[in-house]
Design a protein around this motif. Structure first.
Motif, short mmCIF file in Angstrom:
data_model
loop_
_atom_site.label_atom_id
_atom_site.label_comp_id
_atom_site.label_asym_id
_atom_site.label_seq_id
_atom_site.Cartn_x
_atom_site.Cartn_y
_atom_site.Cartn_z
N SER A 148 0.83 -1.21 0.00
CA SER A 148 0.00 0.00 0.00
C SER A 148 0.86 1.26 0.00
O SER A 148 0.56 2.23 -0.69
CB SER A 148 -0.93 0.00 1.22
OG SER A 148 -1.89 -1.02 1.12
N ASN A 157 -2.10 6.71 5.27
CA ASN A 157 -3.05 6.26 4.26
C ASN A 157 -2.90 4.76 3.99
O ASN A 157 -3.89 4.08 3.70
CB ASN A 157 -2.86 7.05 2.96
CG ASN A 157 -3.33 8.48 3.08
OD1 ASN A 157 -4.24 8.78 3.86
ND2 ASN A 157 -2.72 9.38 2.33
N LEU A 160 -4.91 3.07 6.61
CA LEU A 160 -6.34 3.11 6.31
C LEU A 160 -6.71 2.09 5.25
O LEU A 160 -7.79 1.46 5.32
CB LEU A 160 -6.74 4.51 5.86
CG LEU A 160 -8.23 4.73 5.55
CD1 LEU A 160 -9.09 4.37 6.76
CD2 LEU A 160 -8.48 6.17 5.12
N SER A 161 -5.83 1.87 4.30
CA SER A 161 -6.11 0.89 3.24
C SER A 161 -6.22 -0.52 3.79
O SER A 161 -6.83 -1.39 3.17
CB SER A 161 -5.03 0.96 2.16
OG SER A 161 -3.84 0.31 2.58
N LEU A 164 -9.94 -0.50 4.43
CA LEU A 164 -10.83 -0.18 3.30
C LEU A 164 -10.40 -0.80 1.99
O LEU A 164 -11.16 -0.77 1.01
CB LEU A 164 -10.94 1.34 3.14
CG LEU A 164 -11.42 2.13 4.36
CD1 LEU A 164 -11.50 3.61 4.01
CD2 LEU A 164 -12.75 1.62 4.87
N ALA A 169 -9.41 3.28 0.09
CA ALA A 169 -8.79 4.38 0.84
C ALA A 169 -8.51 5.60 -0.02
O ALA A 169 -8.20 6.67 0.50
CB ALA A 169 -7.50 3.89 1.50
N TYR A 172 -9.95 9.12 0.61
CA TYR A 172 -9.51 9.77 1.84
C TYR A 172 -8.08 10.29 1.75
O TYR A 172 -7.55 10.82 2.72
CB TYR A 172 -9.62 8.78 3.02
CG TYR A 172 -11.03 8.33 3.27
CD1 TYR A 172 -11.88 9.07 4.09
CD2 TYR A 172 -11.52 7.17 2.67
CE1 TYR A 172 -13.18 8.65 4.32
CE2 TYR A 172 -12.83 6.75 2.89
CZ TYR A 172 -13.65 7.50 3.71
OH TYR A 172 -14.95 7.08 3.93
N SER A 173 -7.46 10.14 0.60
CA SER A 173 -6.09 10.62 0.43
C SER A 173 -6.07 11.74 -0.61
O SER A 173 -6.98 11.88 -1.41
CB SER A 173 -5.18 9.48 -0.02
OG SER A 173 -5.54 9.04 -1.32
N HIS A 190 -10.98 9.75 8.69
CA HIS A 190 -11.67 8.49 8.91
C HIS A 190 -11.48 8.01 10.36
O HIS A 190 -10.37 8.05 10.89
CB HIS A 190 -11.15 7.43 7.94
CG HIS A 190 -12.05 6.25 7.81
ND1 HIS A 190 -12.12 5.27 8.77
CD2 HIS A 190 -12.93 5.90 6.84
CE1 HIS A 190 -13.00 4.34 8.40
NE2 HIS A 190 -13.51 4.70 7.23
#
Length: 222
Positions: A148, A157, A160-161, A164, A169, A172-173, A190
């Motif tokens: 990621s 990020n 977060l991935s 999600l 994600a 959200y980036s 998030h």
């Protein structure tokens, strides 16, 4: 009498020190990032930190587990080239209970579903489930996070991935965050990220200390 008082003070001092409320700072360091936290986000993270500290007995159990597992998790993450601070992410995912099973059938320290486990070389069959093995599972999680991060070039990020998915994600980036060492967190961030930061703040001050639990509900309401 003096000896008894000294022994009492020796017993109470760690509790008095550690019983203070941990305040979420405006700036948090994570991996290679300097994270600026807005006022509203600070309060949201603070609420989560206070909740984690609410039950001193439960908190102490988690600190005890961290004392056992974090050195192994740190070592494995470092070998894979992933920041050691992701150890708090394992705490968030499973509470460091190796045989935890979620409602969606994610299993183990890092909560892998069986399909994802296969993608990251974790062996799962009727006899062996490497999702339950702290070293193997941490290695798999590290590979996921590295993949990621190769895309996002931002460890937050990438984190977060993990929840999600790589594509999930993306909304959200921002392009500005790619490769940046400065990130701003707001109340619109998030909740998964806010929860991770709460775990980091809640636990990092208490690891490696005797009687590590906050005392009761010092200074806040559960």
């Amino acid at each position: 009498m003096r000896k008894q008082f000294s022994l009492l003070l020796l017993f109470l001092l760690p509790m008095l020190v550690l019983g203070q409320r941990v305040i979420v700072p405006q700036y948090i360091s994570f991996a290679d990032l300097s994270i600026k936290v807005s006022g509203k986000a600070q309060q949201e993270i603070q609420d989560k930190v206070d909740a984690l500290h609410c039950n001193a007995k439960y908190f102490q159990k988690k600190v005890d587990l961290a004392t056992i597992y974090f050195p192994v998790i740190e070592s494995t993450l470092k070998e894979e080239g992933v920041p050691a601070e992701f150890k708090y992410f394992a705490m968030q995912e499973s509470g460091l209970i190796g045989d935890t099973i979620s409602r969606s059938n994610a299993v183990g320290f890092w909560q892998f579903k069986i399909e994802a486990a296969s993608d990251f070389n974790l062996h799962v069959d009727y006899q062996v489930d490497e999702r339950l093995h702290v070293i193997e599972a941490t290695g798999g999680a590290a590979k996921y996070l590295k993949r990621s991060n190769a895309y996002y070039k931002n460890w937050l990020n990438s984190l977060l991935s993990y929840s999600l998915g790589l594509d999930g994600a993306k909304p959200y980036s921002t392009a500005a965050e790619r490769g940046s060492r400065k990130v701003e967190i707001t109340e619109k961030t998030h909740p998964y990220v806010l929860t991770f930061l709460a775990h980091k703040v809640a636990y990092e001050s208490f690891l490696g200390k005797v009687n590590a639990s906050p005392v009761g509900t010092a200074g806040f309401t559960c």
